[in-house]
Motif scaffolding. Structure first.
Motif, short mmCIF file in Angstrom:
data_model
loop_
_atom_site.label_atom_id
_atom_site.label_comp_id
_atom_site.label_asym_id
_atom_site.label_seq_id
_atom_site.Cartn_x
_atom_site.Cartn_y
_atom_site.Cartn_z
N ALA A 103 10.26 -9.52 -0.40
CA ALA A 103 9.60 -9.40 -1.70
C ALA A 103 8.97 -8.01 -1.83
CB ALA A 103 8.51 -10.47 -1.85
N TRP A 104 8.67 -7.63 -3.06
CA TRP A 104 7.96 -6.38 -3.28
C TRP A 104 6.64 -6.40 -2.52
CZ3 TRP A 104 3.66 -5.01 -6.79
CH2 TRP A 104 3.52 -3.62 -6.93
N ARG A 105 6.37 -5.35 -1.76
CA ARG A 105 5.22 -5.25 -0.87
C ARG A 105 5.28 -6.26 0.27
NH1 ARG A 105 4.95 -1.24 -0.57
NH2 ARG A 105 2.77 -0.88 -0.03
N ARG A 106 6.47 -6.77 0.52
CA ARG A 106 6.87 -7.66 1.61
C ARG A 106 6.59 -9.14 1.35
NH1 ARG A 106 5.09 -9.82 6.51
NH2 ARG A 106 6.87 -10.29 7.84
N SER A 107 5.49 -9.48 0.71
CA SER A 107 5.20 -10.90 0.47
C SER A 107 4.51 -11.06 -0.87
CB SER A 107 4.31 -11.47 1.57
OG SER A 107 2.95 -11.10 1.38
N HIS A 108 4.27 -12.29 -1.25
CA HIS A 108 3.54 -12.59 -2.48
C HIS A 108 2.14 -11.98 -2.49
CE1 HIS A 108 6.00 -16.34 -3.86
NE2 HIS A 108 6.35 -15.26 -4.51
N LEU A 109 1.61 -11.66 -1.32
CA LEU A 109 0.22 -11.22 -1.21
C LEU A 109 0.03 -9.74 -1.49
CD1 LEU A 109 -0.83 -13.27 1.96
CD2 LEU A 109 -0.81 -13.98 -0.44
N GLY A 110 1.13 -8.98 -1.57
CA GLY A 110 1.05 -7.58 -1.96
C GLY A 110 0.49 -6.64 -0.92
N HIS A 111 0.61 -6.97 0.37
CA HIS A 111 -0.04 -6.18 1.41
C HIS A 111 0.65 -4.85 1.71
CE1 HIS A 111 -2.21 -9.91 3.31
NE2 HIS A 111 -2.63 -9.63 2.09
N GLY A 112 1.98 -4.80 1.62
CA GLY A 112 2.68 -3.59 2.05
C GLY A 112 2.49 -3.33 3.54
N TYR A 113 2.32 -4.40 4.31
CA TYR A 113 2.06 -4.33 5.75
C TYR A 113 3.08 -5.18 6.48
CZ TYR A 113 -0.11 -5.56 10.24
OH TYR A 113 -0.34 -5.78 11.57
N SER A 114 3.54 -4.69 7.64
CA SER A 114 4.49 -5.44 8.46
C SER A 114 3.92 -5.68 9.85
CB SER A 114 5.81 -4.67 8.58
OG SER A 114 6.64 -5.26 9.57
N PRO A 115 4.13 -6.87 10.41
CA PRO A 115 3.66 -7.16 11.77
C PRO A 115 4.56 -6.59 12.86
CG PRO A 115 4.69 -9.12 10.84
CD PRO A 115 4.66 -8.09 9.75
N LEU A 116 5.60 -5.84 12.48
CA LEU A 116 6.48 -5.23 13.48
C LEU A 116 5.77 -4.06 14.17
CD1 LEU A 116 9.90 -5.15 11.57
CD2 LEU A 116 9.17 -6.77 13.34
N GLY A 117 6.01 -3.92 15.49
CA GLY A 117 5.33 -2.88 16.24
C GLY A 117 6.20 -2.17 17.25
N GLN A 118 7.52 -2.37 17.21
CA GLN A 118 8.39 -1.67 18.16
C GLN A 118 8.27 -0.16 17.98
OE1 GLN A 118 12.90 -1.35 17.74
NE2 GLN A 118 12.73 -2.95 19.32
N ILE A 119 8.26 0.29 16.75
CA ILE A 119 7.99 1.70 16.45
C ILE A 119 6.48 1.84 16.34
CG2 ILE A 119 8.41 3.61 14.85
CD1 ILE A 119 10.90 2.05 13.88
N ASP A 120 5.90 2.68 17.17
CA ASP A 120 4.44 2.78 17.19
C ASP A 120 4.00 4.24 17.31
OD1 ASP A 120 4.74 3.48 19.89
OD2 ASP A 120 4.31 1.46 20.60
N THR A 121 2.72 4.44 17.50
CA THR A 121 2.17 5.80 17.54
C THR A 121 2.68 6.60 18.72
OG1 THR A 121 0.22 4.96 18.69
CG2 THR A 121 0.07 5.13 16.30
N SER A 122 3.15 5.93 19.75
CA SER A 122 3.60 6.65 20.95
C SER A 122 5.05 7.11 20.86
CB SER A 122 3.44 5.76 22.19
OG SER A 122 4.35 4.67 22.17
N ASN A 123 5.87 6.46 20.02
CA ASN A 123 7.29 6.81 20.00
C ASN A 123 7.82 7.19 18.62
OD1 ASN A 123 7.62 4.32 18.63
ND2 ASN A 123 8.18 3.23 20.50
N VAL A 124 6.98 7.16 17.58
CA VAL A 124 7.46 7.44 16.23
C VAL A 124 8.06 8.83 16.11
CG1 VAL A 124 5.24 8.30 15.37
CG2 VAL A 124 6.86 7.25 13.78
N GLY A 125 7.63 9.74 16.97
CA GLY A 125 8.18 11.09 16.94
C GLY A 125 9.66 11.16 17.26
N LYS A 126 10.22 10.07 17.79
CA LYS A 126 11.65 10.05 18.14
C LYS A 126 12.51 9.40 17.05
CE LYS A 126 10.54 9.80 23.06
NZ LYS A 126 10.67 9.03 24.32
N LEU A 127 11.90 9.03 15.93
CA LEU A 127 12.69 8.43 14.85
C LEU A 127 13.84 9.33 14.43
CD1 LEU A 127 10.39 6.73 12.17
CD2 LEU A 127 11.87 5.65 13.85
#
Length: 703
Positions: free
Chosen positions: A185-209
């Protein structure tokens, strides 16, 4: 290019020149016979196809379109012409399928048929079903698909996965609380959070995207936030096209292209919606359509409105079996929100956002006649609270400020329901509650953006709240069940409101800053095209942190003898803020509980993209310098960025396929922010070539 037809690969290429080159050859309405139609097709073919397929269809750069090889694929007993017709219409010219008139495609198809000895009783109709039309059989045996297997057989190719085969209906529960790997859904859910609980990509490895895959979309306006369900990425494209891609590989699964009447202004939309077995989108010709999410085939369509001057730049909200859509207008009558049954398309209700005489709120327009009231546009999709079963929508302002500015004796000039949050029963359209954030707005500082549903501590208790803000950079927290005002927090970019009532939330404007042609110049912040504008926020429900971006620019409102931006007669121009440092782009993290800004980072170029946050501690957004950037949520420190070819003016999403996390975003102008603010940032450049694309990023496989 090739067409898969009953196991055969059929190479096709119909190169086409500009539409103007077709002349009268593209007009088949008055052609009385199949032979006359084929003759018209011969002219169109010569102008548009012969360079690749040869003047005599013998083949040149592309394959031949007549003779034994062609008939071996399409002759009698082999196949009908339906797929050929559909392929040509949807894919030719290459990358611009559907750009030519239907009649031109029909004429060319008639010419190909005639050159291969086919007969037809009367002229073909544009888009005619050709399933019963056959061509003669080849005179000699020909190689299937143009491939020789005389010496060696063709080895089998790798299996191609089809995630659509495992499609499951999108349910109310899934939209309210999606699985971690989806973005349905737009913003991921009905609640409009724009937040995802996924964490495989994080602050330590995002530079390798790095780019995992990318697909060009039709060149033109595009501000669409994609959706992902069951491993399929769905996205809207310019020219009212909808695409379904394998979300892991980028392989196109289906494509829908709407046929629009000539002269229809093409529009983009913030969002599409999934519900049950269907995908829903508003169209440029003001229809709501339902497409089968597995096939892309049209299920139903219905008119959104018969009013002139209505637009639908937001997108549908799908909730509890109902599809709702807001409409924008500056014509008399104002905006609307309308709702349809998800299964059938039957209209359920329509709500007028500009209250008329005799309606609740109709006496708040300072005596202005009902048929002259304007505004109340709805150009952002709504949210849905599954606990209180309420659909939450925001409403814009009115540019027609003059009749409202000065309160007449015995009147009310609040101008309902402008600048309000509206809470509806989705089935009946009953207005359960409303809250007006800003009465009688004289500055074009809307409160029409996303409505975020979360929880805050209020009076020692955890309360369900609605968080939403306006261009002013002020954000209100409301009780989600009743609409009762709770509190306001401030980005600190406005200077025209000097007091907020702690009980009611009423905003008191400084009297000396009221504009008009009968008054002197007014300098105030922010500008109506600046502030917190258009792009959605993000709410991390785990840390209770609110993230927002804005354009810190002010406005000089000077009297004008002309109409001006506002009907009070003022010209609104951009101006740098007092004591500014030339960095107009603002990104903030805010604690709504305390109202404190936790951190702020600035950039010379302004943001034009919504915000995505993740459980990996990341925040993604994009800027007018065409940089897509990842930040540390805790500090605002930039961790990664990449340049993209188009303006990143939609909102990024993230999802996971087979345990691998992806981040996707769409480029293409279309929202007002994508044109920047060149008056205060003169070096701003738009892309020299109009384009649109979807980019998908992931970590390398060895990470």
């Amino acid at each position: 290019m090739s067409l898969s037809h009953r196991g055969r690969r059929v190479p096709l290429l119909l190169a086409a020149s500009a539409l103007a080159a077709l002349g009268t050859a593209g007009l088949a309405q008055n052609l009385a016979s199949f032979s006359a139609q084929a003759e018209a097709g011969k002219l169109a073919y010569a102008k548009n196809c012969a360079a690749c397929h040869g003047a005599e269809m013998q083949g040149q750069i592309a394959t031949g379109l007549k003779g034994d090889e062609f008939l071996g694929k399409w002759g009698a007993g082999s196949a009908t012409l339906d797929d050929l017709s559909v392929y040509i219409r949807e894919n030719m010219p290459p990358g611009q399928g559907g750009i030519l008139p239907d009649e031109t495609y029909t004429n060319i198809i008639a010419y190909i048929m005639e050159q291969n000895g086919a007969k037809h009783d009367g002229p073909l109709s544009a888009g005619e079903n050709l399933s019963e039309v056959t061509l003669p059989a080849p005179t000699v045996d020909s190689a299937v698909g143009g491939l020789s297997t005389r010496v060696h057989p063709l080895p089998p190719g790798p299996p191609i996965p089809n995630p659509l085969a495992s499609y499951t209906p999108v349910t109310e529960a899934l939209l309210s609380d999606p699985p971690a790997d989806e973005w349905p859904a737009w913003r991921r859910s009905h609640l409009g959070h724009g937040y995802s609980p996924l964490g495989q990509i994080d602050t330590s490895n995002v530079g390798k995207l790095t780019v995992a895959w990318a697909q060009a979309l039709p060149a033109g306006n595009n501000m669409n936030e994609p959706l992902v369900h069951n491993g399929v990425l769905y996205v809207f494209g310019y020219g009212d096209q909808v695409f379904a891609f394998d979300a892991a590989s980028g392989r196109m699964l289906w494509r829908y292209q709407r046929k629009l009447a000539e002269g229809t202004p093409l529009t983009s939309h913030k969002t599409i919606a999934l519900y049950g077995d269907n995908l829903y989108t508003a169209t440029s010709d003001n229809k709501m359509i339902a497409l089968n999410a597995q096939t892309g085939k049209l299920v139903w369509e219905t008119s959104l409105t018969d009013r002139d001057g209505m637009r639908n730049p937001g997108g549908p909200l799908a909730a509890d079996g109902v599809i709702m859509q807001g409409m924008a207008s500056q014509a008399p009558g104002g905006g609307i929100i309308t709702a349809f049954d998800a299964a059938t398309g039957k209209r359920l209700w329509t709500f007028e956002t500009v209250a008329k005489d005799g309606q609740p709120g109709g006496d708040t327009w300072n005596g202005e006649p009902s048929n002259e009231r304007k505004g109340g546009s709805v150009w952002t999709s709504g949210s849905y609270d599954p606990v209180n079963k309420l659909a939450l929508w925001g409403v814009g302002n009115t540019y027609d400020t003059a009749p409202l500015r000065d309160l007449k004796p015995g009147m009310n000039n609040d101008a309902l329901y402008t600048e309000s949050t509206l809470a509806f029963d989705p089935h009946t359209g009953k207005l359960v509650w409303y809250y007006q954030h800003n009465r009688n707005d004289q500055y074009d500082l809307d409160w029409v953006f996303d409505r975020v549903i979360g929880t805050l501590e209020v009076g020692g208790k955890t309360e369900r709240v609605v968080l939403t803000g306006g261009k002013s950079g002020l954000f209100d927290a409301l009780d989600a069940k009743t609409g009762k005002y709770l509190k306001t927090f401030d980005m600190g970019i406005q200077d025209y409101i000097d007091r907020i009532d702690p009980v009611t939330g009423d905003k008191h404007v400084k009297p000396e800053l009221t504009p008009g042609r009968d008054k002197g110049p007014v300098f105030m912040c922010p500008h109506g095209g600046g502030g917190r504008n258009w792009s959605p926020t993000s709410w991390n429900p785990e840390t209770k942190t609110f993230f927002v971006n804005a354009r810190d620019v002010c406005t000089d409102l000077t009297p004008t003898s002309g109409a001006g931006l506002l009907s009070t007669g003022v010209r609104a121009v951009y101006a740098p803020p007092p004591n500014g440092d030339g960095n107009y782009g603002v990104l903030q993290a805010i604690d709504p509980q305390s109202g404190k800004v936790l951190w702020e980072t600035r950039r010379r170029q302004t943001p034009d993209m919504g915000i995505l946050t993740t459980a990996g501690g990341l925040l993604f957004t994009g800027w007018m310098d065409r940089q897509f950037v990842a930040y540390d949520q805790k500090t605002g420190k930039q961790l990664w960025s990449t340049g993209v070819t188009g303006v990143p003016n939609a909102s990024a999403i993230t999802y996971s396929i087979d345990g691998k996390q992806y981040v996707a975003m769409v480029t293409g102008v279309g929202n007002p922010l994508s044109f920047g603010i060149p008056d205060v940032i003169p070096e701003t450049q738009l892309p020299p070539v109009t384009s649109s694309a979807v980019y998908v990023f992931a970590l390398p496989d060895d990470e």
